[in-house]
Design a protein around this motif. Sequence first.
Motif, short mmCIF file in Angstrom:
data_model
loop_
_atom_site.label_atom_id
_atom_site.label_comp_id
_atom_site.label_asym_id
_atom_site.label_seq_id
_atom_site.Cartn_x
_atom_site.Cartn_y
_atom_site.Cartn_z
N THR A 27 -9.35 45.14 -35.52
CA THR A 27 -9.46 46.28 -34.47
C THR A 27 -10.64 46.03 -33.84
N LEU A 28 -11.84 44.94 -33.92
CA LEU A 28 -12.59 44.77 -33.06
C LEU A 28 -12.15 44.20 -31.78
N VAL A 29 -10.73 43.60 -31.69
CA VAL A 29 -10.56 42.83 -30.42
C VAL A 29 -8.88 43.42 -29.99
N GLU A 30 -8.63 44.36 -30.83
CA GLU A 30 -6.97 44.92 -30.46
C GLU A 30 -7.14 45.39 -29.01
N ARG A 31 -8.32 46.25 -28.65
CA ARG A 31 -8.05 46.99 -27.68
C ARG A 31 -8.72 46.47 -26.28
N ILE A 32 -9.30 45.08 -26.50
CA ILE A 32 -9.83 44.37 -25.31
C ILE A 32 -8.71 44.15 -24.24
N HIS A 33 -8.98 44.58 -22.98
CA HIS A 33 -8.03 44.55 -22.06
C HIS A 33 -8.43 43.10 -21.33
N VAL A 34 -7.26 42.22 -21.25
CA VAL A 34 -7.21 41.01 -20.50
C VAL A 34 -6.50 41.08 -19.19
N ASP A 35 -6.92 40.27 -18.27
CA ASP A 35 -6.41 40.24 -17.06
C ASP A 35 -5.28 39.19 -17.09
N TYR A 36 -4.18 39.67 -17.28
CA TYR A 36 -2.93 38.89 -17.47
C TYR A 36 -1.94 38.83 -16.21
N TYR A 37 -2.15 37.87 -15.28
CA TYR A 37 -1.65 37.76 -14.11
C TYR A 37 -1.71 39.22 -13.19
N GLY A 38 -2.72 39.52 -13.26
CA GLY A 38 -3.34 40.73 -12.40
C GLY A 38 -2.98 41.94 -12.86
#
Length: 185
Positions: A35-46
């Motif tokens: 749960t520490l990292v699940e909600r981190i948002h990654v820039d995935y092809y914009g």
Amino acid sequence: MSSEILSDAERKMARGVEVMERDLAGVRTGRASTTLVERIHVDYYGTQTPLNQLAGISVPEPHQIVIQPWDRGVLSAIEKAIIKSDIGLVPNVDGTVVRLNIPPLTEERRKELVRVVHKRMEEARVEIRNLRREAADGLKKEERDGEMGADEAHRELETLQRLTDQYVAEVDRVGGHKEQEVLEV
């Protein structure tokens, strides 16, 4: 109509406790947790995409999180997103996976995290009290409009107060549990 007001208030209070619980799950403890990292948002092809939609996240050891992306091209984006997030962990890119080693918390950091937990608990309590006030205003309006008698309005307000007390106690229980988790060495 008054039962609709009470059931709506209860539903919103329960949702408030759930949201607080989800927020507290992201507060770091001494143990590794997905749960520490699940909600981190990654820039995935914009597109900003939650990490749990881009990779498999596992905890092979008590102090390590392993993130295995389904698309290897997103490894560097995951690394950047973790560095940019405020979880305070340094990612190690290891060919096809990202490893996060969780160091033990210092006493100072534990106290800081307990303050974060208490702040979030107070926000949830305020939210529940605001919901109580809105519902009470609705019940008093019904009484003024003649849709219910004074005795019934008084009973409904007492029921609303019991609901509020119940959900505030639930916030305290969940927050107390998280506080114990953070303070655990």
